[in-house]
Design a protein around this motif. Structure first.
Motif, PDB file in Angstrom:
ATOM      1  N   LEU A  70      40.509  21.534  18.055  1.00  0.00           N
ATOM      2  CA  LEU A  70      39.962  22.440  19.072  1.00  0.00           C
ATOM      3  C   LEU A  70      40.447  23.867  18.864  1.00  0.00           C
ATOM      4  O   LEU A  70      39.660  24.819  18.943  1.00  0.00           O
ATOM      5  CB  LEU A  70      40.355  21.952  20.468  1.00  0.00           C
ATOM      6  CG  LEU A  70      39.686  20.648  20.935  1.00  0.00           C
ATOM      7  CD1 LEU A  70      40.330  20.153  22.224  1.00  0.00           C
ATOM      8  CD2 LEU A  70      38.189  20.855  21.137  1.00  0.00           C
ATOM      9  N   TRP A  71      41.739  24.024  18.586  1.00  0.00           N
ATOM     10  CA  TRP A  71      42.259  25.360  18.310  1.00  0.00           C
ATOM     11  C   TRP A  71      41.580  25.961  17.087  1.00  0.00           C
ATOM     12  O   TRP A  71      41.247  27.154  17.071  1.00  0.00           O
ATOM     13  CB  TRP A  71      43.768  25.296  18.065  1.00  0.00           C
ATOM     14  CG  TRP A  71      44.632  25.368  19.281  1.00  0.00           C
ATOM     15  CD1 TRP A  71      45.580  24.462  19.664  1.00  0.00           C
ATOM     16  CD2 TRP A  71      44.661  26.389  20.285  1.00  0.00           C
ATOM     17  NE1 TRP A  71      46.179  24.847  20.840  1.00  0.00           N
ATOM     18  CE2 TRP A  71      45.642  26.029  21.235  1.00  0.00           C
ATOM     19  CE3 TRP A  71      43.952  27.576  20.465  1.00  0.00           C
ATOM     20  CZ2 TRP A  71      45.925  26.811  22.359  1.00  0.00           C
ATOM     21  CZ3 TRP A  71      44.233  28.357  21.589  1.00  0.00           C
ATOM     22  CH2 TRP A  71      45.214  27.976  22.514  1.00  0.00           C
ATOM     23  N   GLY A  72      41.402  25.144  16.057  1.00  0.00           N
ATOM     24  CA  GLY A  72      40.786  25.650  14.831  1.00  0.00           C
ATOM     25  C   GLY A  72      39.359  26.121  15.039  1.00  0.00           C
ATOM     26  O   GLY A  72      38.971  27.202  14.570  1.00  0.00           O
ATOM     27  N   VAL A  73      38.548  25.313  15.728  1.00  0.00           N
ATOM     28  CA  VAL A  73      37.149  25.698  15.972  1.00  0.00           C
ATOM     29  C   VAL A  73      37.094  26.954  16.843  1.00  0.00           C
ATOM     30  O   VAL A  73      36.315  27.883  16.565  1.00  0.00           O
ATOM     31  CB  VAL A  73      36.387  24.537  16.641  1.00  0.00           C
ATOM     32  CG1 VAL A  73      35.001  24.979  17.076  1.00  0.00           C
ATOM     33  CG2 VAL A  73      36.272  23.351  15.677  1.00  0.00           C
ATOM     34  N   ALA A  74      37.913  27.003  17.891  1.00  0.00           N
ATOM     35  CA  ALA A  74      37.928  28.183  18.756  1.00  0.00           C
ATOM     36  C   ALA A  74      38.369  29.419  17.984  1.00  0.00           C
ATOM     37  O   ALA A  74      37.752  30.490  18.084  1.00  0.00           O
ATOM     38  CB  ALA A  74      38.843  27.947  19.952  1.00  0.00           C
ATOM     39  N   PHE A  75      39.414  29.275  17.194  1.00  0.00           N
ATOM     40  CA  PHE A  75      39.928  30.426  16.458  1.00  0.00           C
ATOM     41  C   PHE A  75      38.941  30.889  15.397  1.00  0.00           C
ATOM     42  O   PHE A  75      38.806  32.088  15.141  1.00  0.00           O
ATOM     43  CB  PHE A  75      41.263  30.085  15.816  1.00  0.00           C
ATOM     44  CG  PHE A  75      42.087  31.279  15.470  1.00  0.00           C
ATOM     45  CD1 PHE A  75      42.797  31.945  16.455  1.00  0.00           C
ATOM     46  CD2 PHE A  75      42.138  31.751  14.170  1.00  0.00           C
ATOM     47  CE1 PHE A  75      43.557  33.055  16.144  1.00  0.00           C
ATOM     48  CE2 PHE A  75      42.889  32.866  13.852  1.00  0.00           C
ATOM     49  CZ  PHE A  75      43.608  33.529  14.855  1.00  0.00           C
ATOM     50  N   GLY A  76      38.250  29.944  14.767  1.00  0.00           N
ATOM     51  CA  GLY A  76      37.238  30.328  13.788  1.00  0.00           C
ATOM     52  C   GLY A  76      36.143  31.165  14.407  1.00  0.00           C
ATOM     53  O   GLY A  76      35.660  32.144  13.803  1.00  0.00           O
ATOM     54  N   ASN A  77      35.733  30.827  15.623  1.00  0.00           N
ATOM     55  CA  ASN A  77      34.710  31.618  16.314  1.00  0.00           C
ATOM     56  C   ASN A  77      35.237  32.974  16.758  1.00  0.00           C
ATOM     57  O   ASN A  77      34.506  33.974  16.734  1.00  0.00           O
ATOM     58  CB  ASN A  77      34.185  30.838  17.524  1.00  0.00           C
ATOM     59  CG  ASN A  77      33.171  29.780  17.144  1.00  0.00           C
ATOM     60  OD1 ASN A  77      32.039  30.080  16.773  1.00  0.00           O
ATOM     61  ND2 ASN A  77      33.583  28.522  17.216  1.00  0.00           N
ATOM     62  N   ILE A  78      36.506  33.034  17.167  1.00  0.00           N
ATOM     63  CA  ILE A  78      37.094  34.325  17.528  1.00  0.00           C
ATOM     64  C   ILE A  78      37.108  35.251  16.321  1.00  0.00           C
ATOM     65  O   ILE A  78      36.781  36.442  16.414  1.00  0.00           O
ATOM     66  CB  ILE A  78      38.519  34.117  18.073  1.00  0.00           C
ATOM     67  CG1 ILE A  78      38.469  33.374  19.406  1.00  0.00           C
ATOM     68  CG2 ILE A  78      39.237  35.454  18.242  1.00  0.00           C
ATOM     69  CD1 ILE A  78      39.833  32.981  19.931  1.00  0.00           C
ATOM     70  N   VAL A  79      37.479  34.728  15.172  1.00  0.00           N
ATOM     71  CA  VAL A  79      37.556  35.536  13.954  1.00  0.00           C
ATOM     72  C   VAL A  79      36.176  35.985  13.501  1.00  0.00           C
ATOM     73  O   VAL A  79      35.967  37.155  13.146  1.00  0.00           O
ATOM     74  CB  VAL A  79      38.262  34.735  12.843  1.00  0.00           C
ATOM     75  CG1 VAL A  79      38.120  35.436  11.502  1.00  0.00           C
ATOM     76  CG2 VAL A  79      39.729  34.535  13.183  1.00  0.00           C
ATOM     77  N   ALA A  80      35.217  35.058  13.500  1.00  0.00           N
ATOM     78  CA  ALA A  80      33.874  35.383  13.011  1.00  0.00           C
ATOM     79  C   ALA A  80      33.092  36.217  14.005  1.00  0.00           C
ATOM     80  O   ALA A  80      32.177  36.958  13.621  1.00  0.00           O
ATOM     81  CB  ALA A  80      33.118  34.100  12.678  1.00  0.00           C
ATOM     82  N   GLY A  81      33.422  36.108  15.288  1.00  0.00           N
ATOM     83  CA  GLY A  81      32.703  36.841  16.317  1.00  0.00           C
ATOM     84  C   GLY A  81      31.695  35.954  17.026  1.00  0.00           C
ATOM     85  O   GLY A  81      31.156  34.998  16.455  1.00  0.00           O
ATOM     86  N   VAL A  82      31.442  36.277  18.294  1.00  0.00           N
ATOM     87  CA  VAL A  82      30.480  35.550  19.113  1.00  0.00           C
ATOM     88  C   VAL A  82      29.594  36.567  19.825  1.00  0.00           C
ATOM     89  O   VAL A  82      29.852  37.770  19.800  1.00  0.00           O
ATOM     90  CB  VAL A  82      31.196  34.648  20.151  1.00  0.00           C
ATOM     91  CG1 VAL A  82      31.922  33.502  19.473  1.00  0.00           C
ATOM     92  CG2 VAL A  82      32.169  35.470  20.997  1.00  0.00           C
ATOM     93  N   SER A  83      28.551  36.071  20.457  1.00  0.00           N
ATOM     94  CA  SER A  83      27.675  36.951  21.229  1.00  0.00           C
ATOM     95  C   SER A  83      28.323  37.255  22.584  1.00  0.00           C
ATOM     96  O   SER A  83      28.683  36.333  23.321  1.00  0.00           O
ATOM     97  CB  SER A  83      26.309  36.302  21.441  1.00  0.00           C
ATOM     98  OG  SER A  83      25.651  36.103  20.201  1.00  0.00           O
ATOM     99  N   ILE A  84      28.468  38.533  22.899  1.00  0.00           N
ATOM    100  CA  ILE A  84      29.089  38.969  24.151  1.00  0.00           C
ATOM    101  C   ILE A  84      28.148  39.971  24.813  1.00  0.00           C
ATOM    102  O   ILE A  84      27.685  40.924  24.163  1.00  0.00           O
ATOM    103  CB  ILE A  84      30.460  39.631  23.901  1.00  0.00           C
ATOM    104  CG1 ILE A  84      31.390  38.674  23.149  1.00  0.00           C
ATOM    105  CG2 ILE A  84      31.097  40.072  25.213  1.00  0.00           C
ATOM    106  CD1 ILE A  84      32.718  39.275  22.751  1.00  0.00           C
ATOM    107  N   ASP A  85      27.854  39.752  26.110  1.00  0.00           N
ATOM    108  CA  ASP A  85      26.943  40.672  26.796  1.00  0.00           C
ATOM    109  C   ASP A  85      27.710  41.877  27.341  1.00  0.00           C
ATOM    110  O   ASP A  85      28.932  42.004  27.167  1.00  0.00           O
ATOM    111  CB  ASP A  85      26.161  39.951  27.901  1.00  0.00           C
ATOM    112  CG  ASP A  85      27.057  39.416  29.017  1.00  0.00           C
ATOM    113  OD1 ASP A  85      28.210  39.876  29.140  1.00  0.00           O
ATOM    114  OD2 ASP A  85      26.606  38.535  29.780  1.00  0.00           O
TER     115      ASP A  85
END
Length: 324
Positions: free
Chosen positions: A101-116
């Motif tokens: 769970l930490w790995g998947v979350a951290f991977g998305n933080i690093v790569a970036g997500v959609s933020i309004d």
């Protein structure tokens, strides 16, 4: 720490594995809680945005950690192999799930997500399960598994110690391959500077060094190598993100940076003073704790966390410490 290394040896040996972290596991989990509190105090915008998109994952993580505490406390309360095996399954899940769970979350933080524009994460659950994030989860699992197995080589005597060394040799290569692929992907696609190649190289060399060190049974150095690899990879990832802490892939203007996600200057000043005063004390206590309980687990009669033998063991550790 998980018990997969000794799964085939039965509940007794798996209990021995758990006893290697019996005196220190709860202190280690306090660091996780403290980290979350520090994140909330120093970067409240980051904390709020993070939970808006990763609430389910973080809730599952918290649930797993709570159940894992129950497994530590209840495993030896009933004299039944079936009872202990059931809690051992919980321990295995409690070892793998947080890392994934930490790995998947951290991977998305690093790569970036959609933020309004309101700083809410709008990325869907399926979009969070992208290849880069899944690779990040795999790397976290392999690297922590290897690190924990090398810890066992430092804490156990007898045949189980050799089992741990063999497992470390098997885990080293997939950890090296997956870790190299992840860091290279990050450097080429997501890093904001080429300076992070330095910690990336340090992390790679440290992981590679585990192989010959493990073959020569230099257990302390091998454990130190994985520690170095984890620290260097963390520096590379956060250094590559700077000045961002959570990039927005849909609109860079919505990205969270160190400046716009942090608390006020007064809050940060108070936190800095408190850390300078309290952190050395906490670190000194942690080092002292590990020193007191540095002795290897030699048999299956050692006390399990929460068992009636705990007080007897504490007295034995006190006597050993006084002799030193």
């Amino acid at each position: 720490m998980n018990v997969a290394t000794s799964w085939k040896r039965g509940p007794g040996t798996r209990g021995t594995v758990l006893r290697t972290i019996g005196p220190v596991w709860d202190g280690n989990e306090v660091w996780v809680i403290t980290g979350g509190a520090l994140l909330f105090a120093a970067f409240p915008e980051w904390y709020a945005t993070l939970f808006s998109g990763f609430y389910l994952a973080l809730l599952l993580l918290l649930l797993v950690l709570i159940v894992r505490v129950c497994a530590f406390k209840w495993r030896d309360k009933v004299d039944s192999d079936r009872w202990r095996t059931g809690w051992d399954v919980v321990h295995v899940i409690g070892g793998f799930a947080p890392a994934l769970l930490w790995g998947v979350a951290f991977g998305n933080i690093v790569a970036g997500v959609s933020i309004d524009e309101n700083r809410w994460v709008t990325t869907t659950l399926l979009e969070l399960l992208n290849p880069f994030a899944l690779l990040s989860g795999l790397v976290f699992v392999l690297l922590f598994w290897l690190h924990g197995t090398l810890y066992l080589t430092l804490k156990i005597e007898g045949p189980l110690r050799e089992d741990a060394n063999r497992w470390a040799g098997r885990l080293a290569w997939p950890a090296i391959v997956a870790g190299a692929a992840f860091l290279l992907w990050f450097q080429l696609a997501h890093s904001n500077t080429w300076l992070t190649l330095i910690p990336v190289a340090v992390a790679a060399l440290a992981l590679i060094a585990v192989v010959p060190l493990n073959r020569r049974r230099r257990e302390g150095l091998a454990f130190g190598a994985t520690t170095t690899a984890i620290a260097a990879a963390s520096i590379a990832l956060f250094g590559g993100l700077f000045p961002y802490v959570m990039p927005a892939v849909n609109d860079p203007a919505n990205s969270l940076t160190v400046a716009n996600a942090s608390s006020t200057a007064h809050t940060l000043t108070v936190m800095l003073v408190a850390l300078c005063v309290l952190m050395p004390i906490v670190l000194a206590y942690t080092v002292w704790t590990y020193r007191v309980f540095r002795h290897r687990v030699r048999d299956e009669d050692s006390p399990a966390p929460g068992s009636e033998l705990l007080e007897k063991a504490k007295q034995g550790y006190r006597e050993a410490f006084e002799q030193d």
